[in-house]
Each structure stands twice: as C-alpha cells, then as structure tokens.
Design an enzyme around this catalytic site. Sequence first.
Site, mmCIF file in Angstrom:
data_model
loop_
_atom_site.group_PDB
_atom_site.id
_atom_site.type_symbol
_atom_site.label_atom_id
_atom_site.label_comp_id
_atom_site.label_asym_id
_atom_site.label_seq_id
_atom_site.Cartn_x
_atom_site.Cartn_y
_atom_site.Cartn_z
ATOM 1 N N TYR A 15 -27.967 -12.429 -50.479
ATOM 2 C CA TYR A 15 -27.625 -11.015 -50.621
ATOM 3 C C TYR A 15 -27.137 -10.402 -49.312
ATOM 4 O O TYR A 15 -27.473 -9.265 -48.995
ATOM 5 C CB TYR A 15 -28.829 -10.248 -51.187
ATOM 6 C CG TYR A 15 -29.118 -10.615 -52.623
ATOM 7 C CD1 TYR A 15 -28.394 -10.033 -53.650
ATOM 8 C CD2 TYR A 15 -30.069 -11.574 -52.941
ATOM 9 C CE1 TYR A 15 -28.632 -10.376 -54.984
ATOM 10 C CE2 TYR A 15 -30.317 -11.926 -54.257
ATOM 11 C CZ TYR A 15 -29.594 -11.325 -55.278
ATOM 12 O OH TYR A 15 -29.823 -11.670 -56.584
ATOM 13 N N GLU A 24 -27.452 -16.883 -57.208
ATOM 14 C CA GLU A 24 -27.524 -15.417 -57.234
ATOM 15 C C GLU A 24 -26.766 -14.865 -56.046
ATOM 16 O O GLU A 24 -26.909 -15.350 -54.919
ATOM 17 C CB GLU A 24 -28.971 -14.895 -57.167
ATOM 18 C CG GLU A 24 -29.809 -15.089 -58.403
ATOM 19 C CD GLU A 24 -31.184 -14.435 -58.267
ATOM 20 O OE1 GLU A 24 -31.320 -13.451 -57.489
ATOM 21 O OE2 GLU A 24 -32.124 -14.898 -58.937
#
Length: 598
Positions: A467, A504
């Site tokens: 992220y 992710e």
Amino acid sequence: MLYPILTETRSLIDLGGVWKFYLDDYSKKIDVRQPLETEDLMAVPGSFNDQGVLSKVRNHAGTIWYEREFTIPRTLLNERLVLRFGSATHQATVYVNGEEVVKHKGGFTPFEAEINNAIKPGINRVLVEVSNLLDYTTLPVGNHTQTTDENGYPVHHVDENFDFFNYAGVHRPVKIYSTPKTYIQDIVLNPSVNGKNARVATSVSVEGDYDTISISLLDEDGQKVASATGAHADISIENVNLWEPMAAYLYTAHVEIMQNGEVIDEYREPFGVRTVEVKDSQFFINNKPFYFKGFGKHEDTFYNGRGLNETANVMDLNLFKWIGANSFRTSHYPYSEEMMRLADRMGVVVIDEVAAVGLFSGFSALLALGGKEKNTWEEMQTHEAHEQAIRELIERDKNHAAVVMWVIANEPASHQDGAYEYFEPLVKLAKDLDPQKRPTTLVNIMFALPDVEKAMGLVDVISLNRYYGWYINTGDLKVAEASLRAEIKGWIEKYPGKPILFTEYGADTVAGFHAIDDIPFTEEYQVRYYEMYHRVFDEFKEVTGEQVWNFADFETKVGTARVQGNKKGIFTRSRQPKMIAHELRKRWTAIPDFDYQK
C-alpha cells in the site's frame, strides 16, 4: 467430501428458507429438547447481522439459535440420511429432536452427520446453536473478552484482528441428502497431460459391500470418452480438451457401484484437465506462462452479508469478463462450494485461501498507536485450528480445476521469530494432502520486507499486499513509486527464480469524489495510484500477476478510518463501476492471459 447432488440413487431436501431465530442474552437456559421459544425469524442461508436491523442484533457477540421443522418422505426412511451444512460461522452444535448429532468449529467449510437414529416419522425438529466468538485459538483470529451486565449475565466482546465485518450465522445451504446404505464416500481425480492426451488417476472410496466400481469419463456432450473399473484406476483420454483460463472445458466422472449386476449408488463429479507449475519466475498453466489479472474479493452483499448469494456470484464473474479479469483470491476464507463450481464452469482461476487471517498480535493497536509489537508466535494458539482448516479446505476443493494454488495464511507476522517454525509443518501438510501438489503461498504483510521476513522461503510464490501511496507515502505517488520499485528488487535478489504476485494493492475511493491534484479518496487519485503500480510491474518479468484490492466496496467494523466500510473497491458495494474500472478494462483487455511480453 462430496457436494450434495440429486441422482437416480440420491435424493435431496433443501432446508433453506425462513427459520425461527433467537438471540441469546443468557437470561434463560435453552432446553434443546423443547421447541425454541421465540417470535423472531431469520432467513437461511444468510448472515443474521443485517437482517436483524437493530444494533443489538447486528453487533451481537456470543450465541444465537436457529430452528425449523422438517419431514422425511416415507420412501426415504430406509435410506442413509445425512444432514449437511455448507457452513455455520464460526462454531455450531446441531440437534435433531433434542439429540446432538454434530459439532463443528470453523466458519467456512462444510460439515455433516448421519441422522437416521435421531429422526422419527412425521414432524422433526432441527436446532442449531451458533457462536460467532473468536479468540487466539480460532481462525480467523479475534481478541475475546467477557464481562457481566447488571443482572450478572455474561456480555461478550470480540475485537476482530482483521479488516472486514464479522458476519455470522448459517451462511450456506442446509440440506438433507439420502444415499443407499452402501454408498460412494469420496472421489479423487488427479489429471496429468502428455502431449494431446491425458491420464486421470482416480480413487473412489466406498462404504459398504459391493461387487464392482465402474468409472466413466464423459465429455461436455455427455459422450463416454474413457472408462475403467476398480477403486483405483488410471484412465486415459485421447485428444483431451484442456480446461483453460476463461475458456473452461469440463469432463464428468460418472461413478457407479454395482452389486449383483445392479447399480447401488452413483455420483457425477465434474472436473477439468489442466496442469500447474512454477518455474523460472513464472506461473505456468498448461505449460504456458500465465499472468494473473483480477481481484481479492469478499463474500459481501447487501442484505445477505456473507450469506450465499448466487445472483451476486454470477454477476460478479460476468463483471470479471467485462473488465478483462481472469482470477481471484478467496480472501480471507474459503468461499462457498457454489462459487467454486461456478468458477470451474466459467474458467475463472482461483487462489484458494484458508481463514488464517489475523495472525499478528496487537496489529490494530500497532497501526493506530504506533505501539510496540508483541511476538505473535508466543501468543497464538491457532496451530490445531490451522491444521484443521487446511485439511478441510483441501478435502473439499481438491478436484476443482479452477484452484491453482493454496494460501496458507494472509498477512501473518512472518517477520517475527517463530514464523518459520510455525509455518513449516503447515506448508508440508498442504503439500502432502493435495493429490495434485499445487503450489503454495503466504500472503506477505507490509511489515515483512525482504530483509526481515522469515517464512517466504517455504512457499512457491511470493505474494505481496502493498500500500505504498496509501497507508505508506500517503498521497505522494512519486515517493511511493520509488519505494515499490526498490522493494521488488529486494525480493528478486533474495529469492531469484520465484514468481512475485501482487495480491493486494489499492486506495480507498468514495464514488463521486473528484480533484485535480493527487487527493486521496478521489476517483482521480485511485486511477493515478494504479497507473503508478502498473508502470512499475511492467518493468519486471518476475511480477507474474496483479490482483487489486478490492473487487467491490465491503462492510467493516466501525472506525474513523472507515466510511460505511472499506472503499477500496473497483466497483461500489452495489456493483456500480468507479472511474478506475474503465481504466483497468483498457489495461486488462490488452494484456493476454498467457505469454505477456513486458
């Protein structure tokens, strides 16, 4: 464990519908021998939380009860009768006419019990006691505390160690199926390919006495292409049609057990023929380098919560086709059997994950307060539950062509001492149990960078949740890009030859928020965020796929970081596309499933 189907020798009774429901406040003891005293109702399958509307129902932690009546047709009373639950989240004890017939811990895999000795002619009653409590012995992991109210009754609280809502209840179909007293217990199919032909190693388990086992392999037109007899056989298919990503071809194994020339029991198991291999920094399906394009998902819809919603499943996979996706990960638990069978049929590649999420002590506090880490592997007592979860997942999904890899855990504290020792026997167990010897992976958390992680050497594929530009370098995509590029180089240096899969990466985006500059939560920022990641991915042949987080917005527990849930979806929770959906469609429809030349 075989999926319940209707055949000429097997009957099927669906117990779905509206059940009696009781939210246990512990003010009275439930007598399982008596009908449940309640006026509340609940639909099954489905999460109880949203159906109940009120906060006391939605946020209840502890025990809930379900009950309904059923009748067995007289013609079936001499058959073997099995009561089967697709899942009950997270622990269930089942009673039939006041007699306990089965107990199961683990909220995402099926369980069943023979009920012949518990039923009677006429009206019968099934009662289910369900607990949604989680602690440091369960998967997923939660922090369970207990106090008492003003009347001295217990009050439970669970602080989930994960970022999705703890939906619970009877989430998947409840069915009664019948078999003869001598019956097919299990079927194992292990295909291999040699040129234009295939060999299917078959193993059939039977309970009871019989003369012969007959196995016929049928093509999609129902024509027999090969056959054999016996409990164990190698069956050859000439000019085999391979199961390909987004171009599925399914054969059917028609198994019959015979006695005195008559069929005693039969079962039809669909399967696909395909190969999977990891080598040279690539992931091969059918001897071709495959590039994953797709999503981490959740079983999460309005009204149903985590309950089975086959309409949403079909729509979601049709949206996959529209956007150019070819795969998903069952984050963060095994999905329904119905979804797995649909993925087989539609050719969608699945990375299959056990419910091992939250294996990081104090993770929430660390994120919120910057506190000191605790050693997860000194505190967790999940090993027994973890072994059970792996066993049940592979037992259930072993024959699915769509399943190409097992995820042993999502975002564990794999940078802490003890991680290698915890995961080594679990990875070995998965390898030993799987007849197809699929690759394994651990999904790596952002704290476990290449210089400190301790467990990725155990698995075949490096899977990363990252992220940069969101939780780290928030709003600064230039710095985030440099950080991402540097980390990928670190993994390649540490594990040369291993594929890297991004499982992710994403940014919360509120549909309708816009800005000219790089302002987080806007649709423009989400687009530029993904453009940056894809620019970096395309620099490295070792990056063998991209599964964005998340397919759709989903519900979470309340908190200041969540605006009615997690908003990282490419689609809204109601499956409306954000701006990024159209940009991903341009990219993914231009990238081939195989031989992506970077």
